[in-house]
Design an enzyme around this catalytic site. Structure first.
Site, PDB file in Angstrom:
ATOM      1  N   GLN A  98       1.087  -1.016   0.152  1.00 53.61           N
ATOM      2  CA  GLN A  98      -0.069   0.213   0.076  1.00 53.61           C
ATOM      3  C   GLN A  98       0.604   1.292   0.089  1.00 53.61           C
ATOM      4  O   GLN A  98       1.597   1.455   0.785  1.00 53.61           O
ATOM      5  CB  GLN A  98      -0.735  -0.115   1.274  1.00 53.61           C
ATOM      6  CG  GLN A  98      -2.060   1.177   1.086  1.00 53.61           C
ATOM      7  CD  GLN A  98      -2.683   1.507   2.336  1.00 53.61           C
ATOM      8  OE1 GLN A  98      -2.254   1.870   3.374  1.00 53.61           O
ATOM      9  NE2 GLN A  98      -3.804   1.328   2.199  1.00 53.61           N
ATOM     10  N   TYR A 179      -5.766  10.583   4.895  1.00 54.16           N
ATOM     11  CA  TYR A 179      -4.426  10.930   4.327  1.00 54.16           C
ATOM     12  C   TYR A 179      -4.286  11.866   2.930  1.00 54.16           C
ATOM     13  O   TYR A 179      -5.357  12.385   2.674  1.00 54.16           O
ATOM     14  CB  TYR A 179      -3.681   9.490   4.256  1.00 54.16           C
ATOM     15  CG  TYR A 179      -3.383   8.852   5.406  1.00 54.16           C
ATOM     16  CD1 TYR A 179      -2.951   9.498   6.617  1.00 54.16           C
ATOM     17  CD2 TYR A 179      -4.088   7.634   5.718  1.00 54.16           C
ATOM     18  CE1 TYR A 179      -2.833   8.905   7.645  1.00 54.16           C
ATOM     19  CE2 TYR A 179      -4.016   7.124   7.012  1.00 54.16           C
ATOM     20  CZ  TYR A 179      -3.455   7.733   8.126  1.00 54.16           C
ATOM     21  OH  TYR A 179      -3.444   7.248   9.223  1.00 54.16           O
ATOM     22  N   ARG A 226      -7.833   2.553  -2.840  1.00 55.47           N
ATOM     23  CA  ARG A 226      -8.802   2.317  -1.540  1.00 55.47           C
ATOM     24  C   ARG A 226      -9.472   3.750  -1.365  1.00 55.47           C
ATOM     25  O   ARG A 226      -8.789   4.671  -1.508  1.00 55.47           O
ATOM     26  CB  ARG A 226      -7.908   2.134  -0.236  1.00 55.47           C
ATOM     27  CG  ARG A 226      -8.847   1.600   0.708  1.00 55.47           C
ATOM     28  CD  ARG A 226      -7.893   1.481   2.209  1.00 55.47           C
ATOM     29  NE  ARG A 226      -8.635   0.328   2.920  1.00 55.47           N
ATOM     30  CZ  ARG A 226      -8.569   0.243   4.332  1.00 55.47           C
ATOM     31  NH1 ARG A 226      -7.799   0.831   4.884  1.00 55.47           N
ATOM     32  NH2 ARG A 226      -9.424  -0.580   4.988  1.00 55.47           N
ATOM     33  N   GLY A 310      -8.880  -6.417   9.619  1.00 57.33           N
ATOM     34  CA  GLY A 310      -7.647  -6.012  10.011  1.00 57.33           C
ATOM     35  C   GLY A 310      -7.486  -6.796  11.266  1.00 57.33           C
ATOM     36  O   GLY A 310      -6.525  -7.693  11.341  1.00 57.33           O
TER      37      GLY A 310
END
Length: 353
Positions: A98, A179, A226, A310
Site C-alpha cells: 500500500q 491522508y 482504496r 484487520g
C-alpha cells in the site's frame, strides 16, 4: 462462509480465497524506512489469506507521518521489502504494497530533517499524533505548490516501480482515511483556488493523476485503489456532495480497469450500493467493527467480491484455518499494536495447533 473459499481473479493474480488482510500500520520499521527484522515472518505467517495488503508505505520521505513506518523509494528499502515478499511467495501467498502519503497527518518530529508537513491547503486537522516525544498536536501544514503536486505524483510513480522491483504482486493507492489523497477530496481540507480545488472535478484531479501515473508505470492489473466515503478520520469531510463526488471518482477510476477497488465502509449503505453500480471490477469491502457472524454479508448480498479484515488477521496468523474449522479466534492486544517490542504482539500470536 463457504463463499469465502472460492478463487477469484484480481488483475493478473489468481487468489486462492476471497479473504484479504487489510493494511495495518504497525510502527516497526527501521529509521531508514526499511521493514523491521521480523516483518518477513509476520507477513509470511499470514500468507494463507487470499491477498495481503501491507501496512501503509510512504512513497517519499515527505510522505511519512508516524514513527517507524516503512518506505518504498530507496534501494535499501527495496532490498528490505524483497525479503518480506519472497517470504510470502515462498508460502504461496500474494502481496500488494500500500502506497500511503499522509499529507498533513504528520509532525516535524516524525519527518526526516524535521520538515513541515504538506497538504492541499494550510489547514491543520485539529488532532494529535504520536511522536517519539509522546502525543503532540498536529501543526498546520504547508500548502503544496502545483510543481510540488506534480513531483508528488511522480513520487507515487517511482514508488510503484520500486514495489514491483521488490517483487510485489501489485500496489494499492491509499485514497482514504484522512491522508493526502483523501485530503484533496475533502471540502473542508481542500480550500485551493486553482484547478485542484473547489469543484468535484478539481478535487478528484490529484487522485486521478496519481492513478494514471501508477497505471502507466506498472499496469492497471497490478494497481488497486482504496476509498473511505464519509469516514471522518483525520478531520476530512467530503461535504454535502460526498455521494456525487464518489460517483464521479469511482466512475473515472473504473475507466482504468484496475485490479480492484477497496472500500472502507463506515455505514453509508447508499454509497456502497452506488459504488457497486459504478464499479465493474472486483470490489473489496472492509466494514468497520464487523462482527464475525456477519463477515460475509457483502459477499452473500453480491455487493462485494472480496472481504478485507484487520484485527482478525493481526491476532490470528492462521485465520483461514480457524474460520474453515470453526476454531475460536485469538483477541488482539491493543497495548502492543503499535509498540515495537520484538515478537510480542507481532509474531507471537499462537496458531490453533
Amino acid at each position: 462462509m463457504t463463499n469465502l473459499w472460492t478463487s477469484v481473479k484480481v488483475g493478473d493474480s489468481v487468489l486462492n480465497n476471497r479473504l484479504v488482510m487489510a493494511p495495518m500500520t504497525r510502527s516497526r520499521a527501521l529509521d531508514s524506512g526499511v521493514p523491521g527484522p521480523l516483518a518477513a515472518e509476520y507477513y509470511a505467517q499470514r500468507a494463507t489469506m487470499g491477498l495481503i495488503i501491507t501496512e501503509g508505505t510512504q512513497p517519499s520521505a515527505q510522505g511519512q507521518g508516524y514513527p517507524a513506518t516503512p518506505g518504498i523509494y530507496t534501494a535499501e528499502q527495496v532490498d528490505g521489502w524483497r525479503k518480506v515478499i519472497d517470504a510470502v511467495h515462498d508460502q504461496g501467498g500474494k502481496i500488494f504494497i500500500q502506497l500511503m502519503h499522509v499529507g498533513r497527518i504528520a509532525h516535524p518530529d516524525n519527518l526526516p530533517n524535521h520538515e513541515q508537513a504538506v497538504a492541499p491547503s494550510a489547514i491543520a486537522p485539529g488532532e494529535e499524533i504520536f511522536t517519539k516525544q509522546g502525543m503532540q498536536e498536529i501543526p498546520e501544514p504547508r500548502e503544496l505548490t502545483k510543481s510540488e503536486i506534480a513531483q508528488t505524483v511522480n513520487d507515487y510513480r517511482h514508488a510503484a516501480a520500486m514495489a514491483i522491483e521488490a517483487g510485489a504482486d501489485g500496489v494499492e493507492i491509499h485514497g482514504a482515511n484522512g491522508y493526502l489523497i483523501h485530503q484533496f477530496l475533502g471540502a473542508n481540507s481542500n480550500q485551493r483556488a486553482d484547478e485542484y480545488g473547489g469543484s468535484i472535478a478539481n478535487r478528484i484531479r490529484f487522485a486521478i493523476e496519481v492513478t494514471q501515473a501508477v497505471v502507466e508505470e506498472i499496469g492497471p492489473e497490478r494497481t488497486g485503489f482504496r476509498i473511505s466515503p464519509l469516514n471522518l478520520l483525520g478531520g476530512v469531510n467530503e461535504g454535502e456532495q460526498a455521494a456525487e463526488l464518489y460517483h464521479v471518482l469511482v466512475s473515472q477510476l473504473n475507466d482504468f480497469h484496475l485490479a480492484y477497488l477497496h472500500m472502507m465502509h463506515v455505514g453509508h449503505e447508499d454509497i456502497l450500493n452506488q459504488v457497486r453500480a459504478d464499479w465493474d471490477g472486483p470490489l473489496m469491502v472492509n466494514r468497520a467493527n464487523r462482527p464475525l457472524e456477519k463477515l460475509t454479508v457483502d459477499l452473500d448480498n453480491h455487493v462485494a467480491d472480496l472481504v478485507s479484515v484487520g484485527n482478525y488477521a493481526l491476532a490470528n496468523p492462521d485465520l483461514v484455518a480457524r474460520l474453515k474449522n470453526k476454531i475460536p479466534l485469538n483477541k488482539p492486544n491493543p497495548e502492543t499494536i503499535y509498540v515495537n517490542n520484538g515478537a510480542v504482539g507481532y509474531t507471537d500470536y499462537p496458531t490453533a495447533d
